[in-house]
Enzyme design. Structure first.
Site, PDB file in Angstrom:
ATOM      1  N   PRO A  12      -0.442  -7.565  -2.944  1.00 36.93           N
ATOM      2  CA  PRO A  12       0.470  -7.764  -1.827  1.00 36.93           C
ATOM      3  C   PRO A  12      -0.220  -8.118  -0.514  1.00 36.93           C
ATOM      4  O   PRO A  12      -1.309  -7.633  -0.220  1.00 36.93           O
ATOM      5  CB  PRO A  12       1.205  -6.422  -1.714  1.00 36.93           C
ATOM      6  N   ASN A  13       0.473  -8.967   0.216  1.00 36.07           N
ATOM      7  CA  ASN A  13       0.107  -9.409   1.561  1.00 36.07           C
ATOM      8  C   ASN A  13      -1.057 -10.378   1.612  1.00 36.07           C
ATOM      9  O   ASN A  13      -1.351 -10.922   2.676  1.00 36.07           O
ATOM     10  CB  ASN A  13      -0.146  -8.213   2.493  1.00 36.07           C
ATOM     11  N   ARG A  20      -2.877 -12.929   8.897  1.00 33.69           N
ATOM     12  CA  ARG A  20      -2.772 -11.470   8.961  1.00 33.69           C
ATOM     13  C   ARG A  20      -4.114 -10.864   9.348  1.00 33.69           C
ATOM     14  O   ARG A  20      -5.096 -11.015   8.616  1.00 33.69           O
ATOM     15  CB  ARG A  20      -2.344 -10.913   7.605  1.00 33.69           C
ATOM     16  N   TYR A  25      -9.665  -9.712   7.954  1.00 30.54           N
ATOM     17  CA  TYR A  25      -9.625 -10.512   6.731  1.00 30.54           C
ATOM     18  C   TYR A  25     -10.132 -11.940   6.886  1.00 30.54           C
ATOM     19  O   TYR A  25     -10.212 -12.668   5.907  1.00 30.54           O
ATOM     20  CB  TYR A  25      -8.197 -10.535   6.169  1.00 30.54           C
ATOM     21  N   ASN A  76      -8.050  -8.435  -6.872  1.00 26.25           N
ATOM     22  CA  ASN A  76      -7.957  -7.819  -5.560  1.00 26.25           C
ATOM     23  C   ASN A  76      -6.556  -7.218  -5.507  1.00 26.25           C
ATOM     24  O   ASN A  76      -5.600  -7.906  -5.172  1.00 26.25           O
ATOM     25  CB  ASN A  76      -8.157  -8.840  -4.437  1.00 26.25           C
ATOM     26  N   ALA A  79      -3.163  -3.419  -1.388  1.00 23.99           N
ATOM     27  CA  ALA A  79      -2.641  -2.064  -1.167  1.00 23.99           C
ATOM     28  C   ALA A  79      -2.377  -1.313  -2.470  1.00 23.99           C
ATOM     29  O   ALA A  79      -2.414  -0.075  -2.482  1.00 23.99           O
ATOM     30  CB  ALA A  79      -1.380  -2.121  -0.320  1.00 23.99           C
ATOM     31  N   HIS A  82      -4.766   1.588  -3.973  1.00 24.35           N
ATOM     32  CA  HIS A  82      -4.712   2.998  -3.601  1.00 24.35           C
ATOM     33  C   HIS A  82      -3.465   3.715  -4.115  1.00 24.35           C
ATOM     34  O   HIS A  82      -3.343   4.930  -3.935  1.00 24.35           O
ATOM     35  CB  HIS A  82      -4.760   3.120  -2.072  1.00 24.35           C
ATOM     36  N   ASP A  89      -3.576   1.268 -15.443  1.00 26.65           N
ATOM     37  CA  ASP A  89      -3.255   1.432 -16.862  1.00 26.65           C
ATOM     38  C   ASP A  89      -3.166   0.085 -17.573  1.00 26.65           C
ATOM     39  O   ASP A  89      -3.638  -0.056 -18.705  1.00 26.65           O
ATOM     40  CB  ASP A  89      -1.921   2.178 -17.028  1.00 26.65           C
ATOM     41  N   GLU A 100     -13.348  -5.706  -9.666  1.00 27.61           N
ATOM     42  CA  GLU A 100     -12.472  -5.432  -8.523  1.00 27.61           C
ATOM     43  C   GLU A 100     -13.142  -5.992  -7.274  1.00 27.61           C
ATOM     44  O   GLU A 100     -14.344  -5.822  -7.075  1.00 27.61           O
ATOM     45  CB  GLU A 100     -12.283  -3.924  -8.403  1.00 27.61           C
ATOM     46  N   HIS A 102     -12.615  -6.669  -2.886  1.00 31.62           N
ATOM     47  CA  HIS A 102     -11.899  -6.457  -1.627  1.00 31.62           C
ATOM     48  C   HIS A 102     -12.604  -7.237  -0.531  1.00 31.62           C
ATOM     49  O   HIS A 102     -13.840  -7.190  -0.439  1.00 31.62           O
ATOM     50  CB  HIS A 102     -11.842  -4.975  -1.265  1.00 31.62           C
ATOM     51  N   ILE A 103     -11.846  -7.928   0.266  1.00 30.70           N
ATOM     52  CA  ILE A 103     -12.401  -8.751   1.344  1.00 30.70           C
ATOM     53  C   ILE A 103     -13.072  -7.877   2.396  1.00 30.70           C
ATOM     54  O   ILE A 103     -14.190  -8.161   2.836  1.00 30.70           O
ATOM     55  CB  ILE A 103     -11.297  -9.634   1.962  1.00 30.70           C
ATOM     56  N   SER A 104     -12.384  -6.816   2.800  1.00 32.08           N
ATOM     57  CA  SER A 104     -12.944  -5.924   3.825  1.00 32.08           C
ATOM     58  C   SER A 104     -13.717  -4.789   3.158  1.00 32.08           C
ATOM     59  O   SER A 104     -13.572  -4.533   1.958  1.00 32.08           O
ATOM     60  CB  SER A 104     -11.826  -5.345   4.702  1.00 32.08           C
ATOM     61  N   ARG A 109     -12.801   1.837   6.607  1.00 36.08           N
ATOM     62  CA  ARG A 109     -11.438   1.785   7.138  1.00 36.08           C
ATOM     63  C   ARG A 109     -10.755   3.148   6.982  1.00 36.08           C
ATOM     64  O   ARG A 109     -11.426   4.158   6.775  1.00 36.08           O
ATOM     65  CB  ARG A 109     -10.687   0.667   6.433  1.00 36.08           C
ATOM     66  N   ARG A 113      -7.743   4.392   2.200  1.00 37.90           N
ATOM     67  CA  ARG A 113      -8.271   3.206   1.514  1.00 37.90           C
ATOM     68  C   ARG A 113      -9.553   3.500   0.730  1.00 37.90           C
ATOM     69  O   ARG A 113     -10.057   2.642   0.018  1.00 37.90           O
ATOM     70  CB  ARG A 113      -8.542   2.089   2.514  1.00 37.90           C
TER      71      ARG A 113
END
Length: 151
Positions: A12-13, A20, A25, A76, A79, A82, A89, A100, A102-104, A109, A113
């Site tokens: 998401p997002n 954003r 990001y 990625n 949200a 978490h 699963d 996995e 993640h950009i940040s 943070r 997170r």
């Protein structure tokens, strides 16, 4: 010519990349990231299918469909990292290698997170490298798949 196929999933997002919170990001769009991944895949001999959804069930449906179609997953989960036991699963159930990304740097943070349900089923985790992290994830996936093929 590709030797393996990889599904790159985005949660998401991430469709808002470039607009954003660019201080966190960056200014690259999701289309820029898709091109980056496809170019890296071509260089690495990987066929890359790139998808994004804001809906948890859609990500899970794509994972289920990928079970017999891809060799590995780069994800990625955004949200859902978490919050989603269901995505973790699904990743576990399909039995493919998972990287996995993640950009940040999620560890610098907010405290919520710092925990990832996906990390427990991932073969590798890449955080805080910006969108270049996707390239690192694909490079790692190529190595994992080559090592498995050599056994």
């Amino acid at each position: 010519m590709s030797f393996a196929s990889v599904l790159v999933l985005n949660g998401p997002n991430l469709n808002l990349l470039g607009t954003r919170e660019p201080a966190i990001y960056g200014s690259e769009t999701l289309d820029d990231v898709a091109k980056l991944c496809r170019d890296a895949g071509e260089r690495l001999g990987l066929s890359v299918d790139f998808c994004q959804s804001n809906a948890e069930h859609q990500l899970i449906d794509w994972l289920h469909a990928a079970r017999t179609k891809v060799d590995g997953i780069v994800i990625n989960p955004a949200a859902y990292t978490h919050t989603s036991v269901a995505i973790a699963d699904a990743l576990s159930a399909i039995g493919k290698p998972v990287v996995e990304v993640h950009i940040s740097n999620v560890h610098r943070r907010e405290a919520f997170r710092h925990h990832s349900y996906v990390s427990a089923v991932a073969d590798a985790i890449i955080v805080g490298c910006g969108t270049q992290g996707y390239v690192f994830a694909l490079e790692r996936m190529a190595t994992i798949l080559k090592n498995r093929a050599a056994k």
